[in-house]
Design a protein around this motif. Structure first.
Motif, mmCIF file in Angstrom:
data_model
loop_
_atom_site.group_PDB
_atom_site.id
_atom_site.type_symbol
_atom_site.label_atom_id
_atom_site.label_comp_id
_atom_site.label_asym_id
_atom_site.label_seq_id
_atom_site.Cartn_x
_atom_site.Cartn_y
_atom_site.Cartn_z
ATOM 1 N N ASP A 72 0.722 -1.042 0.035
ATOM 2 C CA ASP A 72 0.083 0.099 0.165
ATOM 3 C C ASP A 72 0.737 1.257 0.223
ATOM 4 O O ASP A 72 1.967 1.397 0.613
ATOM 5 N N VAL A 73 0.480 2.259 -0.566
ATOM 6 C CA VAL A 73 1.084 3.406 -0.731
ATOM 7 C C VAL A 73 0.276 4.745 -0.290
ATOM 8 O O VAL A 73 -0.986 4.732 -0.625
ATOM 9 N N ASP A 74 0.730 5.359 0.759
ATOM 10 C CA ASP A 74 0.071 6.546 1.282
ATOM 11 C C ASP A 74 0.388 7.896 0.219
ATOM 12 O O ASP A 74 1.475 8.150 0.171
ATOM 13 N N TYR A 75 -0.349 7.880 -0.734
ATOM 14 C CA TYR A 75 -0.344 8.914 -1.944
ATOM 15 C C TYR A 75 -0.338 10.226 -1.279
ATOM 16 O O TYR A 75 0.711 11.097 -1.803
ATOM 17 N N GLY A 76 -1.157 10.463 -0.430
ATOM 18 C CA GLY A 76 -0.993 11.886 0.426
ATOM 19 C C GLY A 76 0.337 12.375 0.977
ATOM 20 O O GLY A 76 1.079 13.174 0.503
ATOM 21 N N ALA A 77 0.796 11.343 1.579
ATOM 22 C CA ALA A 77 2.219 11.591 2.205
ATOM 23 C C ALA A 77 3.350 11.615 1.238
ATOM 24 O O ALA A 77 4.155 12.220 1.308
ATOM 25 N N PHE A 78 3.210 10.598 0.066
ATOM 26 C CA PHE A 78 4.004 10.671 -0.942
ATOM 27 C C PHE A 78 4.254 11.935 -1.483
ATOM 28 O O PHE A 78 5.220 12.538 -1.908
ATOM 29 N N ARG A 133 3.155 15.090 -0.187
ATOM 30 C CA ARG A 133 3.582 15.985 0.699
ATOM 31 C C ARG A 133 5.087 16.102 0.809
ATOM 32 O O ARG A 133 5.751 17.017 0.975
ATOM 33 N N GLU A 134 5.641 15.067 0.838
ATOM 34 C CA GLU A 134 7.004 14.719 1.171
ATOM 35 C C GLU A 134 7.989 14.910 -0.273
ATOM 36 O O GLU A 134 9.063 15.353 -0.080
#
Length: 258
Positions: free
Chosen positions: A73-79, A81-82
């Motif tokens: 799973d990928v946390d696209y939001g955090a991806f 933002r970072e």
């Protein structure tokens, strides 16, 4: 100095080349960070008066390297933002003209990065595709901000919703790019354009860039007030004095970027 990009300064132009040609210059975390660093370096360097962003090989940039996110799973939001958001914001914070020299395909986040540049030059072999919808995602990296502002909401929605590929000729017709050049002379033509901008009053161009982007989010009264502030700053530069002197003396101005 860098692993995924090349950075070279010559005749006032910092050429930033995305350098993963075997992967069509797709983004990795390292590339995101190196582009951000290169923009900051160019902003601080008084020898740099224009930036030219291009790609090595046949592509400009194919978007995110999916091998970097495949599996699990990928946390696209955090991806975003970072990795991406700081990079895109740095394009606007860099108060020098930034040209995207789109030599081949610009897809996904690669298209978004081209949109984040101030001016887009395209090879006749270039193409643009907002490919996010093809994998069930939303345009990111500023795509939803820049695209409708550059080509209008109706066409922006069409390109984002259909994932339709746009040729260089069509990109010029709809205002997505500023110029299209023959593939054989593209690098020389793009560099010549960049050198022309580098010879202009750099601080005035930076203030133009800042004021126009701010104007997108302000009402008329606020924009008028900010124009007065920007004009006050521009009026105190050596380049302004040189421009006036050259006009009065009926000669070509010799701007220095100060």
């Amino acid at each position: 100095m860098y692993e995924t990009i090349c950075y070279e300064v010559s005749e006032g132009v910092a050429v930033v080349t995305l350098n993963r040609p075997d992967k069509f210059n797709a983004f990795t975390e390292k590339m995101n960070k190196e582009i951000t660093d290169a923009l900051k370096q160019a902003q601080k360097d008084p020898k740099v008066r224009c930036l030219l962003l291009t790609g090595a090989g046949r592509a400009f940039n194919a978007g995110q390297d999916l091998g970097d996110v495949a599996g699990g799973d990928v946390d696209y939001g955090a991806f975003l933002r970072e990795r991406y958001n700081p990079m895109i914001l740095q394009f606007q914070k860099t108060e020098k003209p930034i040209i995207a020299a789109v030599n081949g395909v610009a897809a996904g986040a690669g298209m978004s990065v081209a949109l984040a540049c101030d001016i887009r030059l395209a090879s006749e072999r270039a193409s643009f595709v907002s490919s996010f919808v093809n994998i069930g995602l939303v345009p990111d990296s500023g795509g939803c901000y820049f695209l409708p502002r550059i080509i209008g909401m109706g066409k922006a929605l069409e390109l984002a919703m259909t994932g339709e590929k746009v040729s260089a000729a069509e990109a010029l017709r709809i205002g997505l790019v500023n110029q299209v050049y023959p593939a054989e002379s593209f690098q020389e033509d793009a560099l010549a354009y960049a050198r022309k901008l580098a010879a202009l009053p750099t601080r005035a161009i930076g203030l133009i860039k800042r004021t126009m982007y701010k104007g997108l989010e302000m009402n008329l009264e606020e924009t008028l007030a900010y124009e007065a502030f920007a004009q006050e700053a521009a009026g105190s530069t050596e380049d302004h004095r040189e421009g006036v002197a050259a006009f009065m003396e009926k000669r070509a101005p010799r701007f220095t970027g100060r």
